[in-house]
Enzyme design. Structure first.
Site, PDB file in Angstrom:
ATOM      1  N   LYS A  28       0.874  -1.115  -0.009  1.00 35.63           N
ATOM      2  CA  LYS A  28      -0.079   0.017   0.020  1.00 35.63           C
ATOM      3  C   LYS A  28       0.872   1.250  -0.187  1.00 35.63           C
ATOM      4  CE  LYS A  28      -2.862   0.635   3.455  1.00 35.63           C
ATOM      5  NZ  LYS A  28      -2.873   1.920   4.069  1.00 35.63           N
ATOM      6  N   SER A  29       1.825   1.320   0.804  1.00 34.04           N
ATOM      7  CA  SER A  29       2.630   2.558   0.988  1.00 34.04           C
ATOM      8  C   SER A  29       3.332   2.911  -0.299  1.00 34.04           C
ATOM      9  CB  SER A  29       3.844   2.292   1.857  1.00 34.04           C
ATOM     10  OG  SER A  29       3.242   2.197   3.267  1.00 34.04           O
ATOM     11  N   ARG A  33       2.818   6.013  -3.217  1.00 33.52           N
ATOM     12  CA  ARG A  33       3.764   6.774  -3.736  1.00 33.52           C
ATOM     13  C   ARG A  33       4.012   6.645  -5.252  1.00 33.52           C
ATOM     14  NH1 ARG A  33       4.213   5.695   1.432  1.00 33.52           N
ATOM     15  NH2 ARG A  33       5.444   6.836   2.910  1.00 33.52           N
ATOM     16  N   GLY A 101      -5.350   7.507   5.095  1.00 37.30           N
ATOM     17  CA  GLY A 101      -4.404   8.126   6.029  1.00 37.30           C
ATOM     18  C   GLY A 101      -3.279   8.693   5.289  1.00 37.30           C
ATOM     19  N   ARG A 129      -8.885  11.797  12.610  1.00 36.72           N
ATOM     20  CA  ARG A 129      -7.642  11.713  12.744  1.00 36.72           C
ATOM     21  C   ARG A 129      -6.785  12.944  12.690  1.00 36.72           C
ATOM     22  NH1 ARG A 129      -5.747   6.613   9.188  1.00 36.72           N
ATOM     23  NH2 ARG A 129      -3.649   6.721  10.515  1.00 36.72           N
ATOM     24  N   SER A 173       7.064   9.089  12.131  1.00 38.21           N
ATOM     25  CA  SER A 173       6.199   8.990  11.079  1.00 38.21           C
ATOM     26  C   SER A 173       6.571   9.280   9.740  1.00 38.21           C
ATOM     27  CB  SER A 173       5.024  10.050  11.334  1.00 38.21           C
ATOM     28  OG  SER A 173       4.025   9.946  10.220  1.00 38.21           O
ATOM     29  N   GLN A 175       4.703   9.004   6.985  1.00 34.25           N
ATOM     30  CA  GLN A 175       3.482   9.939   6.446  1.00 34.25           C
ATOM     31  C   GLN A 175       4.180  11.307   6.512  1.00 34.25           C
ATOM     32  OE1 GLN A 175      -0.125   8.948   8.057  1.00 34.25           O
ATOM     33  NE2 GLN A 175      -0.372   7.081   7.008  1.00 34.25           N
ATOM     34  N   ASP A 328       1.956  -1.221  11.998  1.00 32.18           N
ATOM     35  CA  ASP A 328       0.675  -1.794  11.296  1.00 32.18           C
ATOM     36  C   ASP A 328       0.349  -2.976  12.010  1.00 32.18           C
ATOM     37  OD1 ASP A 328       0.032   0.903  10.243  1.00 32.18           O
ATOM     38  OD2 ASP A 328       0.885   0.211   8.303  1.00 32.18           O
ATOM     39  N   ARG A 409      -7.427  -3.458   9.544  1.00 31.44           N
ATOM     40  CA  ARG A 409      -6.632  -4.474  10.273  1.00 31.44           C
ATOM     41  C   ARG A 409      -7.337  -5.211  11.518  1.00 31.44           C
ATOM     42  NH1 ARG A 409      -2.377  -3.245   6.768  1.00 31.44           N
ATOM     43  NH2 ARG A 409      -1.906  -1.176   6.511  1.00 31.44           N
TER      44      ARG A 409
HETATM   45  C1  S3P Z   1       2.561   4.611   6.005  1.00 31.73           C
HETATM   46  C2  S3P Z   1       3.227   5.038   7.306  1.00 31.73           C
HETATM   47  C3  S3P Z   1       2.551   4.502   8.603  1.00 31.73           C
HETATM   48  C4  S3P Z   1       1.612   3.504   8.540  1.00 31.73           C
HETATM   49  C5  S3P Z   1       0.816   3.659   7.379  1.00 31.73           C
HETATM   50  C6  S3P Z   1       1.567   3.769   6.260  1.00 31.73           C
HETATM   51  C7  S3P Z   1       2.987   5.236   4.979  1.00 31.73           C
HETATM   52  O1  S3P Z   1       1.889   5.770   9.100  1.00 31.73           O
HETATM   53  O2  S3P Z   1       1.011   2.961   9.627  1.00 31.73           O
HETATM   54  O3  S3P Z   1      -0.146   2.466   7.322  1.00 31.73           O
HETATM   55  O4  S3P Z   1       2.919   4.668   3.773  1.00 31.73           O
HETATM   56  O5  S3P Z   1       3.964   6.065   5.107  1.00 31.73           O
HETATM   57  P1  S3P Z   1       3.077   6.573  10.257  1.00 31.73           P
HETATM   58  O6  S3P Z   1       3.989   6.916   9.361  1.00 31.73           O
HETATM   59  O7  S3P Z   1       1.998   7.702  10.554  1.00 31.73           O
HETATM   60  O8  S3P Z   1       3.273   5.826  11.520  1.00 31.73           O
END
Ligand code: S3P
Length: 452
Positions: A28-29, A33, A101, A129, A173, A175, A328, A409
């Site tokens: 997913k990450s 991107r 998110g 959030r 983080s 993100q 996660d 999850r």
């Molecule tokens: C992610 C970073 C994580 C993770 C999220 C995906 C990302 O969050 O929990 O599911 O793709 O950068 P945080 O960076 O806020 O911990």
């Protein structure tokens, strides 16, 4: 009169051994991107193995609304025609990120650096959030952003010039780091993110693949990621990408195979990355047999096939240091701990309170309702498994109805618990699983786990 519910419950009872090969969907990450950077690049990128979950499709829609051409090809690959440097346009309507998110936070950074206006919305879970963790550093760079009370959605980012900066986020983080780097794509000068604890580095790895000038150094106890733009906005060039399988999705069939006696499964093409493999390291310390086979490289990441066999697990203390590398995966670990001999104590979990749900509260309530001994504190979780659990003497009572709080999850974790419980475990809603793992039910059925 009771309100009409759109929830779709799911139930699962004790399973026979899980066997066979399975391929989880793309990470997913990486998928978010890949769509974001390909949309900003000059030229046509092809993405093989993109996760087609609702979260990633929301990001695709947002990038389309700002001018990128994104289409699925007949062979299953995705083609993205990018807009080129500073080529994004203000979307005509608010960008709705649903439950995503990662998508909303990364794209907020991108928009802040793109010299355009956009409004960001999401579903009830996403709207609860915190967004201040991203908006505050963006404001330090010069961004103009309005948010609802408490720094929540809806957020409105207005066109404003950004300046070079060096930013030390308060929380670990990826993100936050990624939003700052993506904002930096639009400025002249350097943007540096100083991380106290290194988080997943997918943004920096992929930025380099697209031709951005990124350096990563360790100095004075900080992990420094710098995007260099000496002559103005970054110029990204289209590339072809292969998205490896998502270790956060693989976590569920992995803990299911470890927990159900006699199981022996191979999970194919799973990404191995030091900031994502914490669960595997912890499970091995608990006694898990996980064999890494056919290690290879794809698009800057390492991946491999993982052979996972049923293992008699024992509880351990999981140190706070490893939490960012498996952030996660705690719902999955808590389920494995419920079937392990002894107590597993997990520390450093404050961030779990602000994920798709308050995961500490959801895990505590769900485990209790299924007869598992559990305690939770502000940032820790302690689960005591029963000797002879893992289905051998059936010490996990099950029979509970789990509230998932719109959290994919939590739903998948408790469906895995049902596989080793005396009485079926029910989750109140299966719908959110499609945000990250639309193939979950088919994949589990292919391994022999029947979920109704
Ligand atoms: C992610 C970073 C994580 C993770 C999220 C995906 C990302 O969050 O929990 O599911 O793709 O950068 P945080 O960076 O806020 O911990």
């Amino acid at each position: 009169m009771s309100a009409v519910s759109n929830k779709q419950p799911a139930s699962v009872g004790r399973s026979a051994a899980l066997t066979g090969h399975a391929r989880v969907p793309g990470d997913k990450s990486i998928s978010h991107r890949a769509l974001i950077l390909a949309s900003l690049a000059t030229g046509t990128s092809r993405i093989c193995g993109l996760l087609e979950g609702d979260d990633v499709l929301a990001t695709a829609n947002a990038m389309r609304a700002m001018g990128a051409h994104i289409e699925k090809q007949e062979n299953g690959d995705w083609q993205v025609i990018g807009v080129g440097p500073m080529g994004l346009t203000s979307p005509a309507a608010p960008l709705d990120f649903g439950n995503a998110g990662t998508g909303v936070r990364l794209v907020m950074g991108l928009v802040a650096g793109a010299g355009i206006d956009a409004e960001f919305t999401g579903d009830a879970s996403l709207s609860s959030r915190p967004m201040g963790r991203v908006l505050d550093p963006l404001r330090q760079m010069g961004a103009q952003a309005d948010a609802a009370d408490g720094g929540r959605l809806p957020v409105h980012i207005k066109a404003a010039p950004l300046m070079p900066a060096s930013i030390t986020p308060d929380i670990a983080s990826a993100q936050v780091k990624s939003a700052i780097l993506l904002a930096g794509l639009g400025i002249a000068g350097d943007i540096c993110v100083r991380e106290k604890i290194a988080t997943r580095g997918h943004s920096e790895t992929m930025l380099e693949l697209f031709g951005a000038n990124v350096s990563v150094t360790e100095a004075d106890g900080f992990h420094n990621v710098t995007l260099h733009n000496p002559t103005g906005p970054s110029r990204l060039t289209a590339v072809d990408l292969n998205v490896p399988g998502d270790p956060s999705s693989a976590a569920f069939p992995m803990i299911a195979a470890l927990s159900v006696p006699g199981s022996d499964v191979v999970l194919e093409n799973i990404m191995l990355n030091r900031q994502r493999d914490g669960l595997m390291r912890v499970l091995r310390d608990m006694g898990a047999t996980i064999e890494v086979m056919n290690e290879r490289h794809a698009s800057g990441e390492t991946c491999a096939d993982l052979r996972v066999k049923y293992s008699a697990l024992h509880g351990i203390d999981v140190s706070a240091d490893i939490a960012p590398d498996m952030i996660d995966e705690f719902p999955a670990l808590a389920i494995a701990a419920a079937g392990a001999q002894g107590t597993t104590h997990m520390a450093g979990l404050a961030e779990l309170r602000v994920k798709e749900s308050d995961r500490l509260a959801a895990m505590e309530a769900g485990l209790k309702s299924n007869g598992v001994s559990v305690e939770a504190g502000a940032d820790w979780l302690r689960v005591t498994g029963a000797p002879g659990a893992n289905g051998i003497t059936g010490r996990i009572a099950g029979g509970g109805m789990v509230e998932t709080h719109h959290d994919h999850r939590i739903a998948m974790a408790f469906l895995c618990l049902g596989l080793v419980a005396d009485h079926p475990v029910t989750v109140d809603d299966r719908a959110m699983i499609a945000t990250s793992f639309p193939e979950f039910f088919d994949l589990m059925a292919g391994l022999g786990a029947q979920i109704d």
